[in-house]
Design a protein around this motif. Structure first.
Motif: not given
Length: 329
Positions: A242-248
């Protein structure tokens, strides 16, 4: 807004900058006049699961480059099995095609975007659409007027026809048209290159730390031997897809997906739980980005008797990675 999007504004990079190219206004307008005969569709909002809604205002799009060259894709795209290709509309606009060929960077989407009279957007931002995530969005205004306004980070932007502009649309922005004529811009998403950066004003280049821009390494050839060595299976954290995931987020404990890198004709494809999800684009050293996306996230195969896979995300100079055991696919 997500933490991932708020977390990184490139130091020294202005909200907008005029770039060192100019285009023939009469030829731009002539191509748009030809294309106005087509059915322009409302701009779509795109999420990790596809199109999730359409613009509630008169904000219409004609795609010139889209995923797979699809005529109904008014969104800017995302990671997918299909890469960006010209649509049939581009063949009807020879000067716009020439403009696109002039831009010294690999192109993603290219859209004619028309803001109708009386239209006003809400304040919004484009998640992970900035140079810190490997996308440079540029505009060529074609039809505009004093009542057509854009604000980026509360800075008024009114760009003249035929000019060439970079805008940081990862910052909060809005558009409005209080006049009686439609505003039309050519909006192009590119993978940042050093050559494109050279078109920025010298004072911007001098003050921006280039390490905070995720420059594209370009598409690199992949030998048959390296392709064969990349055919591995491994367990992938679900959020990495999911490219929208929260960083890290992919570094945290979570559900795992059965991932396999397979051949699909001349391409390599990442399959998740038995379903092909992403075409892989080689950027060097058996490291791959997803087709339709940027080097914001990559998958690298480390060959050997006991192969490993490295998952990476990049936000400016900040790199996070996870090394995983793999097995021959």
């Amino acid at each position: 807004m997500t933490e991932a999007t708020q977390a990184h504004v490139v130091p020294g990079l202005p909200a907008a900058a005029r770039l060192a190219l100019d285009f023939d206004v009469e030829r731009l307008v002539a191509d748009v006049a030809e294309l106005r005969r087509q059915a322009w569709k409302l701009q779509a909002t795109y999420g990790a699961d596809g199109v999730i809604g359409e613009a509630p205002i008169d904000w219409r799009v004609l795609p010139l480059r889209s995923p797979g060259g699809a005529l109904d894709r008014t969104d800017p795209g995302g990671p997918a099995l299909e890469d960006f290709e010209p649509t049939e509309w581009l063949a009807k606009a020879p000067y716009l095609a020439e403009v696109l060929d002039t831009i010294p960077a690999e192109l993603r989407s290219a859209r004619l975007m028309a803001l109708g009279p009386g239209a006003r957007s809400a304040d919004h931002f484009d998640n992970k659409y900035g140079v810190a995530w490997g996308t440079a969005r540029v505009h060529v205004p074609i039809l505009t007027h004093a009542e057509a306004r854009m604000y980026i980070a509360d800075e008024l932007q009114q760009w003249q026809p035929g000019t060439f502009w970079f805008g940081d649309f990862s910052r909060v922005h809005r558009v409005e048209n209080t006049g009686t004529e439609t505003r039309v811009h050519l909006v192009i998403d590119t993978l940042p290159s050093k050559e494109l950066f050279e078109l920025f004003p010298a004072e911007v280049r001098d003050q921006v730390d280039g390490a905070e821009i995720v420059f594209s390494r370009g598409r690199q050839p992949l030998t048959a031997e390296a392709a064969a060595a990349s055919l591995v299976a491994f367990d992938l954290p679900e959020s990495f897809a999911n490219w929208e995931e929260t960083e890290g987020e992919f570094l945290q404990p979570q559900k795992q997906l059965a991932a396999v890198i397979e051949r699909d004709g001349e391409h390599l494809v990442l399959t998740l739980d038995g379903r092909p999800e992403f075409r892989l684009v080689h950027v060097g050293d058996q490291e791959f980005r997803f087709a339709g996306w940027t080097e914001e996230r990559t998958v690298q195969v480390l060959p050997g008797d006991a192969p490993r896979v490295v998952l990476r995300t990049r936000v400016g100079s900040r790199v996070q990675q996870l090394e995983l055991a793999a097995r021959r696919g």
